[in-house]
Write an enzyme that holds these catalytic residues in place. Structure first.
Site, PDB file in Angstrom:
ATOM      1  N   CYS A 251       0.854  -1.180   0.000  1.00  0.00           N
ATOM      2  CA  CYS A 251       0.000   0.000   0.000  1.00  0.00           C
ATOM      3  C   CYS A 251       0.893   1.234   0.000  1.00  0.00           C
ATOM      4  O   CYS A 251       2.115   1.132   0.096  1.00  0.00           O
ATOM      5  CB  CYS A 251      -0.913   0.019   1.229  1.00  0.00           C
ATOM      6  SG  CYS A 251      -2.020  -1.412   1.322  1.00  0.00           S
TER       7      CYS A 251
ATOM      8  N   LEU B  28      -3.641  -1.707  -1.908  1.00  0.00           N
ATOM      9  CA  LEU B  28      -3.629  -2.917  -2.714  1.00  0.00           C
ATOM     10  C   LEU B  28      -4.327  -3.978  -1.883  1.00  0.00           C
ATOM     11  O   LEU B  28      -3.782  -4.464  -0.886  1.00  0.00           O
ATOM     12  CB  LEU B  28      -2.196  -3.346  -3.047  1.00  0.00           C
ATOM     13  CG  LEU B  28      -2.062  -4.587  -3.934  1.00  0.00           C
ATOM     14  CD1 LEU B  28      -2.539  -4.294  -5.346  1.00  0.00           C
ATOM     15  CD2 LEU B  28      -0.619  -5.089  -3.958  1.00  0.00           C
TER      16      LEU B  28
ATOM     17  N   ASP C 239      -5.410  -8.094   8.606  1.00  0.00           N
ATOM     18  CA  ASP C 239      -4.352  -8.379   9.577  1.00  0.00           C
ATOM     19  C   ASP C 239      -3.826  -7.104  10.220  1.00  0.00           C
ATOM     20  O   ASP C 239      -3.342  -7.116  11.352  1.00  0.00           O
ATOM     21  CB  ASP C 239      -3.201  -9.122   8.896  1.00  0.00           C
ATOM     22  CG  ASP C 239      -2.673  -8.378   7.677  1.00  0.00           C
ATOM     23  OD1 ASP C 239      -3.423  -8.263   6.694  1.00  0.00           O
ATOM     24  OD2 ASP C 239      -1.521  -7.894   7.715  1.00  0.00           O
TER      25      ASP C 239
END
Length: 730
Positions: free
Chosen positions: A2, A52, A100
């Site tokens: 990201c 992403l 996560d």
């Protein structure tokens, strides 16, 4: 994978102009996260995040904010043990996603900054704590995920990449020539380097692995703090067999954790022990798409052969990309775009190849967003020990080489007069014990590799993957693995770390990986015997339009002698092996980064604008027997049925090789006279021996390229008729 950008001001609220600048920052790196952009703007802070989507594709948007909005968290990366960490929370939380990364918010709420000690993964994390009036910018233990910042007395800006910071109006944009020219790796200096990680740009700070910065918003100060230190790993007293068994178990655990994904996963498969071992463990849990390269280098060094063996053994969905320097044509603008993506002078042929391998993988399977790689194994398992002891393959010889690196590192620290004394005696005046290094030379070498991992391996892998909307994962850089290896007692180094014995012995004993794959020697990536073709590819880029790229890089520079650079380039061009082209490339990169950072006109190309290497089917080649690669000089080389060689009129230095009437290869006698001559003499009658003897050539001059041509089904060898002798076929 990201992208993070942020602004925190110390006195006033963020203005609309500053919000616009912050959005430009995120736009500059939006290839890192093409699946969505998200903003948090309030008072004195403005944060941006491009995602992403890999885990919890629907609900994993960031920033994460706690219930009373006093803590704002952004995470780029993966926290592999997030399920286990939920049991550490002091009170139950209502998680808003399956991401996560959300665990970082609640762990920080419970444990403060000490929560970092619990994390297993790769990450760059930003935390704004409004109650404590602190901003934290955090890097994982190995600096796998990037994070840079620029601080003034009025504000701090931060971003995943340097080029994003440049979009903020008052951010400095000056290339640091002193840092670049002093970098021992860039200069090719035979020395260890443990200097701090940098950015190559003045005023841009790169946070080191295992560190975080704490910004006190009340008194406007920045302090760098350490939460993990590679030099402070405690020694354990485990037996050799226990260490090896534990290492393999940890590697399997790390490889399995790296499969955490809601999208397809790929593996870059070189055929070496590192990628094969990762593939072995990954294949137990999921279907793997493997991606490998067929080029002159990988044919000669065996990578293509062993990648096929491994892919077939594990039933991977294998894909082979055809990398041919004769058909890979890159413009100066292509190189500018790649360099701007990498934003480092280290950008080289390796990055060019790997960028296109990522693109090939993405084109082959658009749902792939995760690629597994073997980064870190060589650096921390003695992977380069054979290279340093080539003539005498022994640990003692390896240590002698490391002592030289250590001595040179210490000499760099000392003053010039001491250099003068030692140089008078050809470097033999002062023994190693003069320098009083406190660590074993092997440890000093590993600490130097730790810097390389941050300044080269992980930095470059992150950028070229991001440029293709992919996240690379590195199972060998699990800190549990590294701590086990670094905790080994010195008397076990030779047994465990010469030629990666810790890995080879473990795989032979605890897995069923074929012995031929486990024992395969390490070979250079795109270099070694095929280095000339790689260098030709780079030279062809640099020399376009009579070295126009040199003028672009240095025409506004007032302290570099541009005539000397042109002369150096011409000298390289006329050298048979194109020696020193790597140094020329690095120097040109420095000048280009200097130029590009000042005008900001160059942009990273969209991946759709870059050509894709063609896929090649190599199933039909019986590589296991190496039959196609056996050269008998009494055989006659002939072109395959659909192949022709054309020589254009008025261009007697060029040959075109066509496949099904389509030009696929160009051979220039000025680049490779021997191969050009050999091809021009193929007539279906002359044997290899005839062609060589009649043109004063040696087999070694053309062997590598001939092997490649046989492998790619361009040329085949036919036995000579029994009633004819080689001499009768002139």
């Amino acid at each position: 994978m990201c992208g993070i950008v942020g602004l925190v001001k110390f006195h006033d609220d963020v203005t609309s102009h500053e919000v616009f600048s912050m959005k430009n920052m995120l736009e500059e790196i939006n290839y890192r996260g093409p699946d969505g952009e998200f903003f948090h703007i309030n008072g004195r802070e403005a944060f941006g995040f491009c995602r992403l989507a890999i885990n919890d594709i629907t609900h994993g948007d960031q920033p994460f904010v706690n219930d009373d909005e006093s803590i704002i968290v952004m995470v780029n990366g993966e926290i592999y043990n997030h399920h286990d960490l939920k049991s550490r929370l002091k009170r139950k939380r209502a998680f808003r996603s399956r991401s996560d990364c959300e665990i970082a918010l609640y762990l920080y709420e419970d444990y403060g900054i000490n929560f970092l000690n619990f994390l297993n993964g790769m990450f760059a994390i930003t935390i704004l704590d409004k109650v404590r009036q602190k901003l934290f910018l955090i890097k994982d233990r190995f600096g796998i995920k990037p994070l840079f910042y620029n601080f003034t007395g009025e504000r701090i800006i931060f971003a995943s990449e340097i080029k994003a910071l440049f979009q903020y109006p008052d951010c400095p944009r000056t290339f640091d020539w002193m840092e670049a020219l002093s970098d021992s790796w860039l200069a090719g200096h035979v020395s260890n380097s443990v200097t701090p990680v940098g950015s190559f740009f003045s005023g841009i700070e790169n946070i080191a692995g295992g560190h975080y910065i704490e910004v006190n918003l009340r008194n406007k100060t920045v302090n760098t703090k350490e939460y993990w230190n590679i030099t402070k790993v405690p020694i354990h007293h485990l037996s050799k067999n226990t260490i090896i068994e534990k290492y393999i178990n940890l590697l399997e655990s790390s490889s399995t954790k790296c499969l955490m994904s809601d999208v397809d996963i790929g593996l870059f498969l070189s055929g070496g022990i590192d990628s094969v071992s990762i593939g072995h463990f990954a294949a137990k849990h999921t279907e793997i798409n493997s991606f490998s390269v067929v080029s002159r280098s990988t044919i000669v060094n065996g990578d293509a052969e062993y990648a096929l063996k491994a892919a077939q053994h594990y039933h991977f969905n294998e894909h082979f990309a055809d990398f041919n320097e004769y058909t890979m044509d890159y413009s100066i603008d292509d190189w500018k775009s790649l360099l701007w993506l990498c934003e480092s002078p280290y950008c080289s042929a390796e990055q060019l190849y790997k960028y296109h391998l990522h693109k090939f993988a993405k084109h082959t399977n658009p749902n792939i967003k995760v690629i597994l790689t073997g980064q870190g194994s060589d650096e921390f398992n003695g992977g380069y020990s054979q290279l340093f002891s080539e003539r005498d393959s022994a640990w003692a010889t390896f240590m002698q080489s490391l002592n030289i690196l250590d001595k040179n590192k210490e000499m760099n620290i000392l003053n010039d007069p001491i250099h003068t004394w030692d140089n008078l005696f050809q470097g033999n005046l002062l023994k190693n014990n003069f320098f009083k290094t406190k660590n074993n030379p092997y440890l000093n070498y590993v600490y130097s590799k730790y810097r390389d991992i941050q300044m080269y391996n992980c930095w470059m892998e992150d950028r070229i993957a991001a440029g293709n909307h992919i996240e690379n994962r590195v199972p060998f850089l699990d800190h549990n693995l590294i701590e086990l290896a670094l905790g080994v007692e010195e008397n076990k180094y030779a047994d465990l770390f010469f030629d990666k014995n810790i890995l080879r012995e473990g795989l032979l004993k605890y897995t069923n990986i074929p012995e031929t794959l486990v024992k395969r020697p390490k070979v250079p990536f795109y270099y070694g015997k095929g280095v000339k073709s790689t260098r030709h590819l780079i030279l062809n880029i640099l020399k376009k339009n009579n070295y126009e790229i040199i003028d672009y890089a240095f025409n506004k520079n007032n302290f570099v002698n541009i005539d000397s650079i042109y002369h150096f380039a011409k000298t390289i061009e006329n050298h048979h092996d194109l020696e020193n082209i790597e140094f020329l490339t690095r120097l040109i990169n420095m000048g280009m980064l200097d130029q590009m950072s000042s005008d900001l006109s160059v942009k990273v190309k969209d991946t759709n604008q870059i050509s894709i290497p063609p896929r090649i089917n190599i199933h039909k080649f019986n590589l296991g027997q190496n039959e196609a690669l056996t050269i008998n000089t009494l055989h006659v080389p002939i072109l395959k049925e659909n192949i022709d060689i054309l020589m254009p009129l008025h261009e007697n230095n060029l040959l075109y090789i066509t496949i099904n009437n389509s030009i696929e290869y160009l051979v220039d006698s000025r680049d490779d006279y021997e191969w050009f001559t050999f091809l021009s003499q193929i007539n279906g009658i002359k044997s290899i021996e005839d062609i060589l003897s009649q043109n004063n050539l040696n087999l070694e001059d053309i062997k590598e390229t001939l092997e490649e041509s046989i492998f790619l089904d361009v040329i085949e060898l036919k036995p000579i008729f029994e009633d004819q002798s080689p001499s009768s076929k002139a």
